[in-house]
Design a protein around this motif. Structure first.
Motif, mmCIF file in Angstrom:
data_model
loop_
_atom_site.group_PDB
_atom_site.id
_atom_site.type_symbol
_atom_site.label_atom_id
_atom_site.label_comp_id
_atom_site.label_asym_id
_atom_site.label_seq_id
_atom_site.Cartn_x
_atom_site.Cartn_y
_atom_site.Cartn_z
ATOM 1 N N THR A 1 0.826 -1.207 0.000
ATOM 2 C CA THR A 1 0.000 0.000 0.000
ATOM 3 C C THR A 1 0.860 1.257 0.000
ATOM 4 O O THR A 1 0.623 2.191 -0.782
ATOM 5 C CB THR A 1 -0.937 -0.004 1.226
ATOM 6 N N ASN A 2 1.857 1.297 0.866
ATOM 7 C CA ASN A 2 2.703 2.486 0.938
ATOM 8 C C ASN A 2 3.542 2.660 -0.322
ATOM 9 O O ASN A 2 3.765 3.785 -0.772
ATOM 10 C CB ASN A 2 3.601 2.430 2.175
ATOM 11 N N THR A 3 4.021 1.553 -0.895
ATOM 12 C CA THR A 3 4.795 1.642 -2.137
ATOM 13 C C THR A 3 3.943 2.235 -3.253
ATOM 14 O O THR A 3 4.385 3.130 -3.981
ATOM 15 C CB THR A 3 5.316 0.253 -2.542
ATOM 16 N N LEU A 4 2.719 1.740 -3.378
ATOM 17 C CA LEU A 4 1.833 2.271 -4.417
ATOM 18 C C LEU A 4 1.482 3.740 -4.164
ATOM 19 O O LEU A 4 1.404 4.536 -5.100
ATOM 20 C CB LEU A 4 0.563 1.425 -4.514
ATOM 21 N N LEU A 5 1.272 4.098 -2.920
ATOM 22 C CA LEU A 5 0.961 5.492 -2.591
ATOM 23 C C LEU A 5 2.117 6.412 -2.978
ATOM 24 O O LEU A 5 1.916 7.413 -3.663
ATOM 25 C CB LEU A 5 0.657 5.632 -1.100
ATOM 26 N N TRP A 6 3.331 6.059 -2.530
ATOM 27 C CA TRP A 6 4.473 6.912 -2.839
ATOM 28 C C TRP A 6 4.780 6.936 -4.329
ATOM 29 O O TRP A 6 5.153 7.985 -4.875
ATOM 30 C CB TRP A 6 5.701 6.471 -2.042
ATOM 31 N N ALA A 7 4.632 5.809 -4.999
ATOM 32 C CA ALA A 7 4.860 5.781 -6.450
ATOM 33 C C ALA A 7 3.862 6.681 -7.166
ATOM 34 O O ALA A 7 4.218 7.420 -8.094
ATOM 35 C CB ALA A 7 4.758 4.351 -6.974
ATOM 36 N N GLY A 8 2.610 6.648 -6.730
ATOM 37 C CA GLY A 8 1.595 7.521 -7.333
ATOM 38 C C GLY A 8 1.883 8.986 -7.084
ATOM 39 O O GLY A 8 1.710 9.826 -7.978
ATOM 40 N N LEU A 9 2.312 9.321 -5.873
ATOM 41 C CA LEU A 9 2.642 10.721 -5.571
ATOM 42 C C LEU A 9 3.839 11.203 -6.392
ATOM 43 O O LEU A 9 3.829 12.314 -6.927
ATOM 44 C CB LEU A 9 2.922 10.880 -4.078
ATOM 45 N N ILE A 10 4.863 10.383 -6.467
ATOM 46 C CA ILE A 10 6.048 10.773 -7.239
ATOM 47 C C ILE A 10 5.696 10.908 -8.723
ATOM 48 O O ILE A 10 6.106 11.868 -9.382
ATOM 49 C CB ILE A 10 7.192 9.757 -7.020
ATOM 50 N N TYR A 11 4.943 9.971 -9.257
ATOM 51 C CA TYR A 11 4.529 10.039 -10.663
ATOM 52 C C TYR A 11 3.683 11.294 -10.906
ATOM 53 O O TYR A 11 3.871 11.988 -11.906
ATOM 54 C CB TYR A 11 3.742 8.787 -11.030
#
Length: 89
Positions: free
Chosen positions: A73-83
């Protein structure tokens, strides 16, 4: 007749009475006991049903599964924010 806004009477607050009457003879509060509780009421049935269903053992996630969920969950959240930030910049 309308008074001007700067007249002394318009600057004085009007007397306002409270919108409720004070309670003088309030009934005494009594705690409910087993004798005063209705045996068959919808609220009592709901409470008993919830007590029965929550009292059953629910399968719990293992620590490994919980950790995997948190990491994913956190990986997807941070990846989405960075993208999203890269797309804006």
């Amino acid at each position: 007749m309308v008074q001007p806004l700067n007249s002394p009477d318009s600057l004085r607050p009007a007397a306002v009475s409270p919108p409720w009457e004070p309670v003088r003879d309030a009934p005494a509060l009594h705690a409910a006991d087993e004798a005063s509780i209705a045996a068959d009421s919808p609220a009592r049935r709901l409470q008993e049903n919830l007590e029965r269903s929550w009292g059953e053992a629910q399968p719990r996630w293992s620590a490994r599964r919980t950790l995997g969920f948190v990491i994913a969950t956190n990986t997807l959240l941070w990846a989405g924010l960075i993208y999203g930030l890269r797309a804006l910049i």
